[in-house]
Design an enzyme around this catalytic site. Structure first.
Site, PDB file in Angstrom:
ATOM      1  NE  ARG A 200      -7.370  -8.596   0.100  1.00 57.84           N
ATOM      2  CZ  ARG A 200      -6.923  -7.813  -0.875  1.00 57.84           C
ATOM      3  NH1 ARG A 200      -5.913  -6.998  -0.668  1.00 57.84           N
ATOM      4  NH2 ARG A 200      -7.502  -7.844  -2.068  1.00 57.84           N
TER       5      ARG A 200
ATOM      6  CE  LYS B  53      -4.388  -1.930   1.098  1.00 60.04           C
ATOM      7  NZ  LYS B  53      -5.385  -2.320   2.072  1.00 60.04           N
TER       8      LYS B  53
HETATM    9  N1  PMM Z   1      -7.374  -4.026   0.617  1.00 60.78           N
HETATM   10  C1  PMM Z   1      -7.685  -4.051  -0.686  1.00 60.78           C
HETATM   11  C2  PMM Z   1      -8.685  -4.912  -1.173  1.00 60.78           C
HETATM   12  N2  PMM Z   1      -9.336  -5.752  -0.334  1.00 60.78           N
HETATM   13  N3  PMM Z   1      -9.694  -6.592   1.825  1.00 60.78           N
HETATM   14  C3  PMM Z   1      -9.429  -6.565   3.134  1.00 60.78           C
HETATM   15  N4  PMM Z   1     -10.086  -7.380   3.982  1.00 60.78           N
HETATM   16  N5  PMM Z   1      -8.465  -5.725   3.656  1.00 60.78           N
HETATM   17  C4  PMM Z   1      -7.765  -4.866   2.876  1.00 60.78           C
HETATM   18  O1  PMM Z   1      -6.936  -4.109   3.414  1.00 60.78           O
HETATM   19  C5  PMM Z   1      -8.043  -4.857   1.470  1.00 60.78           C
HETATM   20  C6  PMM Z   1      -9.026  -5.747   0.988  1.00 60.78           C
HETATM   21  C7  PMM Z   1      -6.967  -3.129  -1.623  1.00 60.78           C
HETATM   22  O2  PMM Z   1      -5.771  -3.679  -2.087  1.00 60.78           O
HETATM   23  P1  PMM Z   1      -5.656  -4.403  -3.525  1.00 60.78           P
HETATM   24  O3  PMM Z   1      -6.267  -3.471  -4.529  1.00 60.78           O
HETATM   25  O4  PMM Z   1      -4.251  -4.662  -3.800  1.00 60.78           O
HETATM   26  O5  PMM Z   1      -6.384  -5.702  -3.456  1.00 60.78           O
END
Ligand code: PMM
Length: 284
Positions: free
Chosen positions: A263, A224
């Site tokens: 994650r 991030k």
């Molecule tokens: N961040 C993203 C997408 N989904 N789900 C959860 N539970 N927690 C998060 O911090 C989260 C998520 C955004 O990141 P990405 O676009 O790389 O998936």
């Protein structure tokens, strides 16, 4: 280590250490891997590679939540995620679906997903909580304020830790009222969602306040922007591809701080980190 953080969610693997959730974004525009896994075969191969690298489950999403992103139509989201969920689940992978839409969640569960990761914690779609309750599957309750198009204008808090904890408590209560078994819920402070870098660091420094909610804690720090900002040099923020080592450092600290699941976009480093933490704690 804070007192007694929870490390199990009913219906998901319980290896006795922090879990690793590998991310497959089947989107053209995610900040971290947009466009890389838009072809179903490539997405499936990537999911399997992350399992081979030590991921315990794979989170499949078809909507980018990068700040400013526009939403895809529901049929397009389905078209992206369903073939990938089907193929990974039939290969024996534990699949969670990252969606804010009850219809997509229902279809993905039908295709073999076993968990719903809704970044809005059930706020974006009034049918989500009832859908998850009826399906009796694990559910992630994340702190969220608005859809991505304008979420960063809502990055204002009295005290970010107090406000996020209060919001999550309310969402957990709403989930329970809708019939979701509390043993199937996990909480997530939603790093980067209507939050500045300073907000993210404060939340990471106060995992104890999140543990006080009494539910297992999921964290998504991977790649991030706050990590890019931390590692900036004279040429600007560290690029997305250069943030995996910092992600692994966050993973080790979060696992040692009692997180239940991390994650991440690159599974190997975090899979190693959570095993180091488990050995370290186990030897104590
Ligand atoms: N961040 C993203 C997408 N989904 N789900 C959860 N539970 N927690 C998060 O911090 C989260 C998520 C955004 O990141 P990405 O676009 O790389 O998936």
């Amino acid at each position: 280590m804070p007192p007694g953080p929870l490390r199990s969610v009913a219906g998901l693997p319980q290896p006795g250490r922090c879990l690793v959730m590998g991310v497959v974004n089947v989107t053209p525009d995610s900040f971290s891997d947009g466009g890389l896994w838009l072809e179903p075969d490539a997405a499936v191969e990537h999911g399997l590679a992350m399992v081979a690298d030590g991921a315990d489950l794979v989170d499949v999403g078809g909507e980018s939540t990068r700040p400013g992103a526009e939403r895809p139509p529901e049929d397009e989201e389905m078209r992206r995620v369903l073939p990938v969920v089907t193929a990974l689940a039939s290969a024996g992978v534990v699949v969670s679906v990252d969606t804010m839409r009850a219809g997509v969640a229902r279809a993905a569960l039908g295709a073999g997903a076993v968990m719903v990761n809704d970044v809005s914690g059930g706020m974006a779609d009034p049918e989500m909580l009832g859908t998850v309750a009826a399906a009796r599957v694990p559910f992630t309750v994340m702190h969220w304020r608005r859809h991505s198009a304008d979420m960063q204008t809502f990055a204002r808090y009295g005290d970010v830790v107090t406000d996020v904890v209060a919001h999550l408590r309310g969402r957990l209560e709403a989930a329970e009222r809708a019939g979701i078994d509390p043993d199937r819920t996990a909480v997530d402070p939603g790093l980067g969602f209507a939050k500045t870098a300073a907000h993210n660091w404060r939340l990471l420094a106060h995992l104890d306040a999140l543990h006080a909610l009494g539910r297992p804690l999921l964290l998504g720090a991977s790649r991030k922007r706050f990590l890019g900002q931390l590692l900036a040099d004279e040429s600007g923020e560290r690029s997305v591809n250069g943030r995996d080592d910092a992600t692994v450092a966050c993973s080790a600290l979060a696992a040692a701080g009692g997180a239940w699941c991390l994650r991440v976009h690159e599974a190997r480093g975090t899979a190693d980190a959570v095993r180091v933490v488990a050995a370290w704690e186990g030897a104590g």
